[in-house]
Enzyme design. Structure first.
Site, short mmCIF file in Angstrom:
data_model
loop_
_atom_site.label_atom_id
_atom_site.label_comp_id
_atom_site.label_asym_id
_atom_site.label_seq_id
_atom_site.Cartn_x
_atom_site.Cartn_y
_atom_site.Cartn_z
N GLY A 248 -11.06 -1.29 2.73
CA GLY A 248 -10.14 -1.23 3.87
C GLY A 248 -10.12 0.16 4.47
O GLY A 248 -11.02 0.97 4.24
N THR B 111 0.87 -1.18 0.00
CA THR B 111 0.00 0.00 0.00
C THR B 111 0.90 1.22 0.00
O THR B 111 1.98 1.19 0.61
CB THR B 111 -0.87 -0.02 1.28
N1 ASP Z 1 -4.48 -1.05 4.85
C1 ASP Z 1 -4.69 -1.76 3.62
C2 ASP Z 1 -6.06 -2.41 3.66
O1 ASP Z 1 -6.45 -2.93 4.69
C3 ASP Z 1 -3.66 -2.81 3.35
C4 ASP Z 1 -2.22 -2.44 3.63
O2 ASP Z 1 -1.93 -1.33 4.04
O3 ASP Z 1 -1.34 -3.27 3.42
O4 ASP Z 1 -6.70 -2.44 2.65
#
Ligand code: ASP
Length: 347
Positions: A238, A208
Site C-alpha cells: 500500500g 493503520t
Molecule cells: N493505507 C493503508 C493501505 O492502503 C490502509 C489504511 O490506511 O487503512 O495499506
C-alpha cells in the site's frame, strides 16, 4: 501636466513601495510564526474509516482513546526530554503496533492467504533520510526495521525476506508470524473467505497507525505502520511504506503520515504533494492538506485522511471518512484525542 516618463516613474515607485511592504509584512509574519512555535509537537493517527458513533460500543471507544493517549504519552516523553522527532515518532508508533486494536503489528489484518504482511516507513526532515519495509511477516515492530534501514543508509526500501534478514542483522527483534494474529482478525478473514460478496467487496477495517513530530531542535519526522488492506492480494504493497505517498518529512515545510485507500494515496503522492503545495504554492499546512484530502481525494472517491505538523508547529488532521482515530500534544498543553468529525479542538 505630468509627462509620460514622470508617470512611469511614479508607478514604478508605487510598485516598489507596495512590494517592499509585502516583503516586510511577509518576513514579520514568518518571524512571528517562528517566535510562537511550540517547543515540540506530536500528532498521531490510528487509522481512518467507517467508525460511526452508533456502531461503536462505549467500551471499544474508551479503549481506542486510551490507546491513542498512551501513544501520545510515549512520544511526548521523548520530546520533553529533548529527544529527536525520529525517536518520538518511533516510540508513539511502537505503542500502537503493540496494541491489538490497531491494524499494525499485533492485530494487523490478514491477506488473501490468511497471512500477515506488514508495511512501515519512516522519514526525517533535516536531510531527507528515510527507511521502509514492505510485506514483512516476522519483524516484531516493523517501524524499528524501517528505522534500521534509515540509520544504515545504504538503501531506503527493503521487502520480504531480505528486509527480515537485514532487520535481524541490525538487532531488531523477530517473532513467529502467528504472534500477530488475533482471534478477531482471524474471524474476519474467515468471514470474508467464506462469502463471495465480501470477497469482492471486503469491508475495510481501520487502524493503520502513524505519527509526525517537531522536536526542540526544529527537526520534523514522520512514520507510518500498517497491516494494509484487509484480504489484500498476496504481495500487495500500500501507500504506508511508500515514501512520498504515506509518509513524508521536510524541515522546510511539514511532516505527514497518511491513512486510507492506499492505491489512491500512491497515485496521488499524497504526503509529498501536501509539502509541495506549501513549498511551491505558498499554501499554509491547513490549505495544502485540505486541498489534497478534502478536495482532490474526495473528488476521486478515495477515503482516508492525514495527520501533519509544519515547521512552525501548526497541525492538520483532515479526513473524508466518517471517522479517524487521531490526537496531538504540544509542549505545555494537555493531549487531545478524537475519533469523530465533530470533535474539534483548535490548535
Ligand atoms: N493505507 C493503508 C493501505 O492502503 C490502509 C489504511 O490506511 O487503512 O495499506
Amino acid at each position: 501636466m505630468i509627462q509620460m516618463r514622470q508617470l512611469k516613474g511614479i508607478l514604478l515607485l508605487m510598485l516598489f513601495v507596495v512590494a517592499t511592504a509585502m516583503l516586510v509584512s511577509g518576513c514579520t509574519r514568518q518571524k512571528a510564526e517562528e517566535a510562537e512555535r511550540p517547543e515540540y509537537v506530536l500528532v498521531i493517527h490510528g487509522g481512518a474509516g467507517a467508525m460511526e458513533r452508533s456502531l461503536m460500543s462505549p467500551e471499544a471507544e474508551a479503549a481506542y482513546r486510551q490507546g491513542l493517549l498512551e501513544s501520545l504519552e510515549a512520544g511526548e516523553a521523548v520530546l520533553r526530554s529533548g529527544g529527536s522527532s525520529v525517536d518520538a515518532v518511533v516510540a508513539a508508533i511502537v505503542l500502537m503496533e503493540d496494541n491489538p486494536l490497531f491494524n499494525a503489528g499485533k492485530g494487523a489484518v490478514l491477506n488473501e492467504a490468511g497471512d500477515i504482511a506488514h508495511d512501515a516507513s519512516l522519514m526525517e526532515g533535516s536531510e531527507g533520510r528515510a527507511g521502509a519495509v514492505g510485506a514483512v511477516q516476522t519483524i516484531r515492530n516493523p517501524i524499528l526495521a524501517a528505522k534500521a534501514i534509515m540509520d544504515e543508509g545504504r538503501h531506503v526500501f527493503l521487502v520480504g525476506k531480505g528486509a527480515e534478514s537485514f532487520a535481524l542483522s541490525q538487532g531488531v527483534d523477530t517473532i513467529s508470524p502467528t504472534f500477530f494474529i488475533t482471534p478477531e482478525r482471524w474471524e474476519s478473514y474467515e468471514k470474508t473467505r467464506n462469502s463471495r460478496l465480501e470477497r469482492e467487496f471486503p469491508l475495510q477495517p481501520k487502524g493503520t497507525v502513524g505519527a509526525a513530530a517537531l522536536d526542540k531542535n526544529g527537526n520534523l519526522a514522520a512514520g507510518t505502520s500498517t497491516g494494509g488492506m484487509h484480504y489484500k492480494r498476496v504481495g500487495r504493497l500500500g501507500d504506508s511504506p511508500v515514501i512520498g505517498a504515506g509518509t513524508w518529512a521536510d524541515n522546510n515545510s511539514c511532516a505527514v503520515s497518511a491513512t486510507g485507500h492506499g492505491e489512491y494515496f500512491i497515485r496521488n503522492a499524497v504526503a509529498s504533494d501536501i509539502s509541495a503545495r506549501m513549498l511551491y504554492g505558498n499554501k499554509s499546512l491547513k490549505q495544502a492538506s485540505d486541498e489534497v484530502v478534502m478536495q482532490k481525494l474526495s473528488a476521486l472517491d478515495a477515503g482516508g485522511g492525514i495527520i501533519a505538523v509544519d515547521k512552525n508547529g501548526n497541525i492538520a488532521m483532515p479526513f473524508n471518512t466518517p471517522g479517524m482515530f487521531r490526537g496531538f500534544v504540544k509542549a505545555g498543553s494537555e493531549p487531545f484525542v478524537a475519533i469523530y468529525p465533530d470533535e474539534i479542538q483548535l490548535d
